[in-house]
Design an enzyme around this catalytic site. Sequence first.
Site, PDB file in Angstrom:
ATOM      1  N   GLU A 488      33.098 -16.713  39.337  1.00 46.59           N
ATOM      2  CA  GLU A 488      34.281 -17.165  38.322  1.00 46.59           C
ATOM      3  C   GLU A 488      35.770 -17.680  39.221  1.00 46.59           C
ATOM      4  O   GLU A 488      35.750 -17.526  40.635  1.00 46.59           O
ATOM      5  CB  GLU A 488      34.709 -15.684  38.459  1.00 46.59           C
ATOM      6  CG  GLU A 488      33.811 -15.063  37.346  1.00 46.59           C
ATOM      7  CD  GLU A 488      34.032 -13.184  36.618  1.00 46.59           C
ATOM      8  OE1 GLU A 488      34.786 -13.182  37.462  1.00 46.59           O
ATOM      9  OE2 GLU A 488      33.639 -12.699  36.386  1.00 46.59           O
ATOM     10  N   HIS A 510      35.963 -11.881  31.775  1.00 45.32           N
ATOM     11  CA  HIS A 510      36.426 -10.427  32.702  1.00 45.32           C
ATOM     12  C   HIS A 510      37.337  -9.540  32.425  1.00 45.32           C
ATOM     13  O   HIS A 510      38.195  -9.787  33.100  1.00 45.32           O
ATOM     14  CB  HIS A 510      36.134 -10.905  34.144  1.00 45.32           C
ATOM     15  CG  HIS A 510      35.652 -10.297  35.603  1.00 45.32           C
ATOM     16  ND1 HIS A 510      35.919 -10.257  36.847  1.00 45.32           N
ATOM     17  CD2 HIS A 510      35.605  -8.864  34.952  1.00 45.32           C
ATOM     18  CE1 HIS A 510      34.667  -9.519  36.994  1.00 45.32           C
ATOM     19  NE2 HIS A 510      35.584  -8.510  36.592  1.00 45.32           N
TER      20      HIS A 510
END
Length: 627
Positions: A488, A510
Amino acid sequence: MGRKYVFDFDSTLTRVEALDVLAEMTLQGRSDREEIVNKIQEITNLGIDGDISFTESLERRIKLLNAKKDDLDGLVVELRQKISKSIASNKEFFEKFSDDIYVISCGFKEFIDPIVAEYNIPSDRVYANTFKFDESGSIIGFDETNVLSSHNGKIECLKELDLDGEVQVIGDGYSDYVMREAGIAHKFFAYTENVHREKAASNADHIAPNLDEFLFVNDLPRNISYPKNRIKILLLENVHPAAFDNLSEDGFSVELVKHSLSEEELVEKIKGVHVLGIRSKTQVTKRVLDAANKLLVVGAFCIGTKQIELDYAKKKGVVVFNAPYSNTRSVVELAIGEIIMLMRNVFPRSTEIHQGQWNKTAVNSREVRGKNLGIVGYGNIGKQLSVLAEAIGMRVYYYDIEDKLALGNAVKCETLEDLLNVSHVVTVHIDDNQANKNFIGEREINQMRDGAMLINLSRGFVIDIAALTEALKSGKLSGAAVDVYPEEPRSNGEFKTELQGLANVILTPHVGGSTEEAQRDIADFVPNKIMDYINSGNSVDAVNFPNIRLPKQNNAHRFLHIHKNIPGIMAHINEVLAKYEMNIVGQYLSTDSEVGYVITDLDKEYNKDVMKALRKVEHTIKFRVLY
């Protein structure tokens, strides 16, 4: 010759300007109350900063007050509730040094005397103005012969006192600084606990955000051994502003950074920092911990702690707290929403409408009622999801490597395969243990029902993305929702994944726990844990450290000693305390296989030699003193 301490009253000993409070009381019920109060505050500030003469400031304010003598009793009651926080917590200093403490204020003795008397300061060491009253008891003016009613009256007042020794002035305004400027005071401390006046602060010998700082600089008795304003807290990754507010209001120096930092950046930034607050992107590595020369606590404003070298932090005496429950509900609600959206095939229909295509159909659109939900990981999130899913009519199955009691009608599966075989929707809620990498891979996906759906709101690495992509393309799975990814980005911006563009696939960045409510709860929970540890030594709910729940400490000194868990070390610690004739009123110890944490409460004064001796005890990791 010793020191003499000269205190201002308004916005120093108290949190407020007394005449402002009196105005709010006496003007109650008037339609122009707010306007007049604001005017009085404006005049107050002009006088404090020296922009108008104090005499003019006083005259103009009294004319606006419309107050009577009887109102002063109520004012005293109000002011007792508005003592500055750090003044109230250091009452012992005023009692012990009362012979050396004076109050010089341009306020009025009628309300100052009863307040400071409770701090052992007698009326004959209070120098202030006095009111004039008419026959009906209305306040009509002040004693013009009092030097404190005139411009720079504090200078004349202090000159007349002709105090011996070093004279230190503590106040919030420029009118306090002028005593230093005139050369009759040796030091001026700008007191900023309640208000920061730049004109005073820029001329001060020292800025005191609270009385603890003033006492620390002068090595005087104080409620806490180390002023909170000297404890530096660094919050990264756009932690909720409430965390900043909570920690700042408790007196700490807090810096807020909106993004995460690379290891290189953090190694530089961490020097001198006592508390680090992060979310999931910042990596607290061994190198970072080695550079953290003052670090006491890491607060993870999230559930996971995989980004922190927990064992190494423990060896360095750094305690880690997280928020294991604060965003549970947010994650569960998103999971429920995604189950419904996937089963109803909503996202493909929504995309078609956005593209200008009308496609009303019931194909691949199903109710969740009566369908089987498989929950992998029956912890806090899994259990709450189980309850809500059952409430909307789903049959719940769960699998966990630990023995967990079922809630409601949920059915425990003995193997993961059993759960995968039976479930229409599988949702994963397991921890960040590295052993869970690719926990759901090609083999597990093949064990799922044809046309089933998969949801991952846990950790990015627990699902094999390539295998999931292939299963969606082949039709083995009919939908998926993914909120976490193996890699990420550190900040918002461009992002790519193999799952983009696939039908009936919900992709989110997320945000499972990212609701306003959850972030606010985390911003309350984690700072409370940090403050509890810093302020009292309480380590309950620490992730990597022996847990100690402490009773409230009263009238005792508290020593906190972190050490390697080596046989005989407690004997060495207590030998040192016995050598210096320390009387132990309470001792609390907790250990794990590597580290011991002992807190000792003592009922007598101590000299610094005992502190040096305790720091020199072999295998000591960290030592600090509270109170």
